[in-house]
Write a protein that holds these residues in place. Structure first.
Motif, PDB file in Angstrom:
ATOM      1  N   UNK A  94       3.369   4.514   4.965  1.00 16.00           N
ATOM      2  CA  UNK A  94       2.017   3.725   5.454  1.00 16.00           C
ATOM      3  C   UNK A  94       2.248   2.436   5.948  1.00 16.00           C
ATOM      4  N   UNK A  95       2.912   1.550   5.258  1.00 14.19           N
ATOM      5  CA  UNK A  95       3.261   0.332   6.097  1.00 14.19           C
ATOM      6  C   UNK A  95       4.801   0.372   6.196  1.00 14.19           C
ATOM      7  N   UNK A  96       5.040  -0.380   7.608  1.00 12.56           N
ATOM      8  CA  UNK A  96       6.383  -0.549   8.154  1.00 12.56           C
ATOM      9  C   UNK A  96       7.126  -1.790   7.421  1.00 12.56           C
ATOM     10  N   UNK A  97       6.284  -2.554   6.645  1.00 11.69           N
ATOM     11  CA  UNK A  97       7.212  -3.413   5.592  1.00 11.69           C
ATOM     12  C   UNK A  97       6.409  -3.887   4.628  1.00 11.69           C
ATOM     13  N   UNK A  98       6.781  -4.077   3.246  1.00 11.63           N
ATOM     14  CA  UNK A  98       6.072  -4.673   2.422  1.00 11.63           C
ATOM     15  C   UNK A  98       6.398  -5.928   1.858  1.00 11.63           C
ATOM     16  N   UNK A  99       5.274  -6.860   1.638  1.00 10.88           N
ATOM     17  CA  UNK A  99       5.733  -8.254   0.788  1.00 10.88           C
ATOM     18  C   UNK A  99       5.463  -8.028  -0.649  1.00 10.88           C
ATOM     19  N   UNK A 100       5.777  -8.934  -1.518  1.00 11.51           N
ATOM     20  CA  UNK A 100       5.450  -8.844  -2.632  1.00 11.51           C
ATOM     21  C   UNK A 100       4.002  -8.492  -3.293  1.00 11.51           C
ATOM     22  N   UNK A 101       3.128  -9.108  -2.532  1.00 19.78           N
ATOM     23  CA  UNK A 101       1.684  -8.768  -2.824  1.00 19.78           C
ATOM     24  C   UNK A 101       1.169  -7.476  -2.555  1.00 19.78           C
ATOM     25  N   UNK A 102       1.784  -6.756  -1.458  1.00 16.11           N
ATOM     26  CA  UNK A 102       1.505  -5.254  -0.947  1.00 16.11           C
ATOM     27  C   UNK A 102       2.146  -4.432  -2.213  1.00 16.11           C
ATOM     28  N   UNK A 103       3.095  -4.831  -2.745  1.00 19.11           N
ATOM     29  CA  UNK A 103       3.873  -3.826  -3.496  1.00 19.11           C
ATOM     30  C   UNK A 103       3.019  -3.922  -4.987  1.00 19.11           C
ATOM     31  N   UNK A 104       2.661  -5.285  -5.379  1.00 17.29           N
ATOM     32  CA  UNK A 104       1.771  -5.432  -6.608  1.00 17.29           C
ATOM     33  C   UNK A 104       0.523  -4.745  -6.515  1.00 17.29           C
ATOM     34  N   UNK A 105      -0.109  -4.960  -5.176  1.00 19.27           N
ATOM     35  CA  UNK A 105      -1.515  -4.128  -5.084  1.00 19.27           C
ATOM     36  C   UNK A 105      -1.326  -2.552  -4.965  1.00 19.27           C
ATOM     37  N   UNK A 106      -0.303  -2.262  -4.617  1.00 22.47           N
ATOM     38  CA  UNK A 106       0.120  -0.819  -4.558  1.00 22.47           C
ATOM     39  C   UNK A 106       0.081  -0.257  -6.100  1.00 22.47           C
ATOM     40  N   UNK A 107       0.906  -0.961  -6.751  1.00 25.32           N
ATOM     41  CA  UNK A 107       1.174  -0.571  -8.232  1.00 25.32           C
ATOM     42  C   UNK A 107      -0.047  -0.608  -8.928  1.00 25.32           C
TER      43      UNK A 107
END
Length: 36
Positions: free
Chosen positions: A1-14
């Motif tokens: 879905x995302x080509x790159x993830x920052x910490x905020x994206x990972x936290x949101x997905x979790x």
């Protein structure tokens, strides 16, 4: 879905995954209670 993830994206997905798991678990428990 995302080509790159920052910490905020990972936290949101979790958080979304956890919320989905919790909601599906509640629905499963309710269904089981109805069946008895």
């Amino acid at each position: 879905m995302w080509r790159y993830k920052n910490n905020q994206d990972v936290g949101l997905e979790a958080a979304i995954i956890q919320r989905v798991r919790n909601s599906s678990l509640v629905e499963w428990r309710c269904a089981e209670d109805v069946r008895g």
